[in-house]
Design a protein around this motif. Structure first.
Motif, PDB file in Angstrom:
ATOM      1  N   GLN A   1     -83.556  48.745 -45.584  1.00  0.00           N
ATOM      2  CA  GLN A   1     -85.002  48.902 -45.484  1.00  0.00           C
ATOM      3  C   GLN A   1     -85.739  48.253 -46.645  1.00  0.00           C
ATOM      4  O   GLN A   1     -86.810  47.671 -46.463  1.00  0.00           O
ATOM      5  CB  GLN A   1     -85.370  50.383 -45.373  1.00  0.00           C
ATOM      6  CG  GLN A   1     -84.927  51.238 -46.540  1.00  0.00           C
ATOM      7  CD  GLN A   1     -85.144  52.713 -46.290  1.00  0.00           C
ATOM      8  OE1 GLN A   1     -86.192  53.248 -46.600  1.00  0.00           O
ATOM      9  NE2 GLN A   1     -84.142  53.381 -45.722  1.00  0.00           N
ATOM     10  N   ARG A   2     -85.143  48.325 -47.824  1.00  0.00           N
ATOM     11  CA  ARG A   2     -85.787  47.711 -48.989  1.00  0.00           C
ATOM     12  C   ARG A   2     -85.823  46.188 -48.861  1.00  0.00           C
ATOM     13  O   ARG A   2     -86.785  45.544 -49.285  1.00  0.00           O
ATOM     14  CB  ARG A   2     -85.050  48.127 -50.268  1.00  0.00           C
ATOM     15  CG  ARG A   2     -85.199  49.595 -50.616  1.00  0.00           C
ATOM     16  CD  ARG A   2     -84.785  49.878 -52.041  1.00  0.00           C
ATOM     17  NE  ARG A   2     -83.362  49.638 -52.264  1.00  0.00           N
ATOM     18  CZ  ARG A   2     -82.427  50.579 -52.133  1.00  0.00           C
ATOM     19  NH1 ARG A   2     -82.765  51.803 -51.753  1.00  0.00           N
ATOM     20  NH2 ARG A   2     -81.168  50.298 -52.366  1.00  0.00           N
TER      21      ARG A   2
ATOM     22  N   LYS B   1     -88.352  44.930 -45.741  1.00  0.00           N
ATOM     23  CA  LYS B   1     -89.796  44.962 -45.993  1.00  0.00           C
ATOM     24  C   LYS B   1     -90.268  43.810 -46.877  1.00  0.00           C
ATOM     25  O   LYS B   1     -91.469  43.563 -46.985  1.00  0.00           O
ATOM     26  CB  LYS B   1     -90.214  46.304 -46.578  1.00  0.00           C
ATOM     27  CG  LYS B   1     -89.836  46.559 -48.014  1.00  0.00           C
ATOM     28  CD  LYS B   1     -90.408  47.904 -48.452  1.00  0.00           C
ATOM     29  CE  LYS B   1     -90.194  48.154 -49.933  1.00  0.00           C
ATOM     30  NZ  LYS B   1     -90.798  49.441 -50.358  1.00  0.00           N
ATOM     31  N   THR B   2     -89.331  43.071 -47.481  1.00  0.00           N
ATOM     32  CA  THR B   2     -89.704  41.900 -48.278  1.00  0.00           C
ATOM     33  C   THR B   2     -89.620  40.598 -47.490  1.00  0.00           C
ATOM     34  O   THR B   2     -90.040  39.544 -47.995  1.00  0.00           O
ATOM     35  CB  THR B   2     -88.790  41.772 -49.515  1.00  0.00           C
ATOM     36  OG1 THR B   2     -87.459  41.424 -49.100  1.00  0.00           O
ATOM     37  CG2 THR B   2     -88.751  43.061 -50.308  1.00  0.00           C
TER      38      THR B   2
ATOM     39  N   SER C   1     -93.154  37.996 -42.415  1.00  0.00           N
ATOM     40  CA  SER C   1     -93.497  38.705 -41.180  1.00  0.00           C
ATOM     41  C   SER C   1     -93.203  37.897 -39.921  1.00  0.00           C
ATOM     42  O   SER C   1     -93.190  38.452 -38.824  1.00  0.00           O
ATOM     43  CB  SER C   1     -94.974  39.095 -41.200  1.00  0.00           C
ATOM     44  OG  SER C   1     -95.789  37.934 -41.315  1.00  0.00           O
TER      45      SER C   1
ATOM     46  N   ALA D   1     -89.807  52.276 -45.976  1.00  0.00           N
ATOM     47  CA  ALA D   1     -90.506  51.215 -45.223  1.00  0.00           C
ATOM     48  C   ALA D   1     -91.084  51.805 -43.937  1.00  0.00           C
ATOM     49  O   ALA D   1     -90.745  51.386 -42.831  1.00  0.00           O
ATOM     50  CB  ALA D   1     -89.558  50.057 -44.926  1.00  0.00           C
TER      51      ALA D   1
ATOM     52  N   GLU E   1     -93.974  51.672 -42.420  1.00  0.00           N
ATOM     53  CA  GLU E   1     -94.740  50.828 -41.498  1.00  0.00           C
ATOM     54  C   GLU E   1     -93.810  50.043 -40.573  1.00  0.00           C
ATOM     55  O   GLU E   1     -94.091  49.867 -39.388  1.00  0.00           O
ATOM     56  CB  GLU E   1     -95.655  49.878 -42.274  1.00  0.00           C
ATOM     57  CG  GLU E   1     -96.801  50.577 -42.971  1.00  0.00           C
ATOM     58  CD  GLU E   1     -97.624  51.437 -42.027  1.00  0.00           C
ATOM     59  OE1 GLU E   1     -98.019  50.933 -40.953  1.00  0.00           O
ATOM     60  OE2 GLU E   1     -97.876  52.618 -42.348  1.00  0.00           O
ATOM     61  N   ILE E   2     -92.692  49.583 -41.126  1.00  0.00           N
ATOM     62  CA  ILE E   2     -91.719  48.868 -40.297  1.00  0.00           C
ATOM     63  C   ILE E   2     -91.005  49.837 -39.370  1.00  0.00           C
ATOM     64  O   ILE E   2     -90.740  49.522 -38.204  1.00  0.00           O
ATOM     65  CB  ILE E   2     -90.712  48.103 -41.180  1.00  0.00           C
ATOM     66  CG1 ILE E   2     -91.448  47.047 -42.011  1.00  0.00           C
ATOM     67  CG2 ILE E   2     -89.624  47.449 -40.318  1.00  0.00           C
ATOM     68  CD1 ILE E   2     -90.582  46.322 -42.991  1.00  0.00           C
ATOM     69  N   GLN E   3     -90.729  51.038 -39.861  1.00  0.00           N
ATOM     70  CA  GLN E   3     -90.083  52.039 -39.012  1.00  0.00           C
ATOM     71  C   GLN E   3     -90.918  52.319 -37.766  1.00  0.00           C
ATOM     72  O   GLN E   3     -90.379  52.505 -36.675  1.00  0.00           O
ATOM     73  CB  GLN E   3     -89.872  53.326 -39.804  1.00  0.00           C
ATOM     74  CG  GLN E   3     -89.061  54.379 -39.047  1.00  0.00           C
ATOM     75  CD  GLN E   3     -89.032  55.699 -39.773  1.00  0.00           C
ATOM     76  OE1 GLN E   3     -90.027  56.115 -40.363  1.00  0.00           O
ATOM     77  NE2 GLN E   3     -87.893  56.375 -39.736  1.00  0.00           N
TER      78      GLN E   3
END
Length: 342
Positions: A82-83, A86-87, A90, A119, A121-123
């Motif tokens: 997840q870390r 998110k980087t 998009s 993360a 928002e991505i979830q």
């Protein structure tokens, strides 16, 4: 069109399985492979069975130019994934093989994985990657969360039955045998040959296995009420494969007909003739799942058995199946290899 592919965590079993499968894909090219401790090595040095392939040298994630990547497979540990995701830019599509985006409820994630999600928002946008049930959502997804391999096996056996309401939802027992590669490639004392061979043992007994979070989520969603299965996994001294034996209450022939109808058009799910039982040796190295149904000597009870390869249909094959949909390719591309037997 050739799609540029990156695999993060390529030095693990699922990473190597992705490379093996993509090698036969007609429109994918691997442009980046990452590893942590093995960065700087050639893939052939880490996995000699892949030495016939021309592949990028393993590197650190921060060395990858994602402007040259269409889709990224993340075969990284839970929490790390997840870390990293998110980087990522998009416009890069992502198929995550970890558990980080499988559970829709952040509280459920914290319950089963022991920490807050990093993360969220991505979830919220991630689609659960059980291809046969979320196909349309996966086609337009940016992030797809691959299922747990144990979870996929149980879901294939039970989800159509719960949806059709042909079994007692309060009387489901799932007994599952999983090969040792499901535990990953990290060195663990209990996975040494002398510790594991010539025996098998239950683990995560009494409802503590993390994949129960996926069962609770998916079964309760389709049933419209809370459904909790009794689940015990067992580690067996085999390299690949999962065999799930499910004990349910219902008419065995109705159960078989329900599964046969649900999977009639599915290229990778084979429902065997009534009374036949599948074996892990018949799906080894393939993206197929075999399901069998038989009656019990006790009236009104049935046994459903499902077999798949945990590294292929349970993980990397499923990931490639989802990636095909995300990229507008044939869903079966790179995945029609016959099982390896004997």
């Amino acid at each position: 069109m050739t799609h540029k592919i990156a695999i993060l965590g390529a030095s693990g079993y699922t990473g190597a399985e992705l490379v093996r499968l993509i090698a036969t894909h007609p429109s994918m090219e691997i442009v980046a492979l990452s590893a942590d401790r093995k960065a700087g090595l050639e893939m052939a040095a880490v996995f000699p069975h892949l030495r016939h392939l021309t592949l990028p040298t393993l590197c650190k994630i921060e060395e990858i130019d994602f402007a040259n990547v269409d889709l990224c497979f993340c075969a990284l540990p839970h929490a790390t994934s997840q870390r990293v995701i998110k980087t990522l830019p998009s416009d890069v599509k992502v198929v995550d093989l970890s558990a980080d985006f499988r559970l829709r409820d952040p509280d459920e994630y914290a319950k089963w994985y022991g920490g807050q999600h990093d993360a969220l928002e991505i979830q919220k946008e991630a689609v659960y990657g059980l291809t046969e049930f979320y196909r349309e959502e996966i086609k337009t997804a940016r992030v797809v969360a691959g299922t747990g391999c144990n979870a996929a096996t149980g879901l294939f056996a039970l989800k159509p039955l719960i949806e059709a309401d042909v079994i007692d939802l309060d009387q489901i027992i799932l007994d599952l045998k999983c090969a040792v590669s499901g535990a990953g490639r990290s060195l663990k004392e209990n996975l040494l040959h002398a510790e594991l061979s010539e025996g098998n043992h239950a683990y995560a007994i009494g409802g503590t296995h993390r994949h129960l979070g996926e069962f609770d989520q998916e079964f309760s969603k389709v049933a419209g009420r809370e459904v909790k299965v009794q689940f015990t996994p067992h580690l067996v001294p085999a390299n690949r494969g999962i065999l799930a034996t499910v004990y349910v209450q219902g008419d065995a022939e109705v159960i078989h007909a329900t599964l046969a109808k649900a999977y009639a058009e599915e290229p990778f799910i084979e429902v065997l003739p009534f009374g036949e039982a599948p074996s892990t040796r018949h799906v080894r190295g393939s993206n197929f799942c075999h399901i069998g149904v038989t009656g019990d000597r006790i009236d009104g009870r049935a046994i459903v058995i499902a077999a798949l390869d945990n590294l292929t249909k349970g993980s990397s094959g499923q990931a490639l199946q989802n990636a095909n949909l995300m990229l507008g390719e044939e869903e079966t591309a790179g995945l029609m290899l016959a099982p390896c037997f004997p």
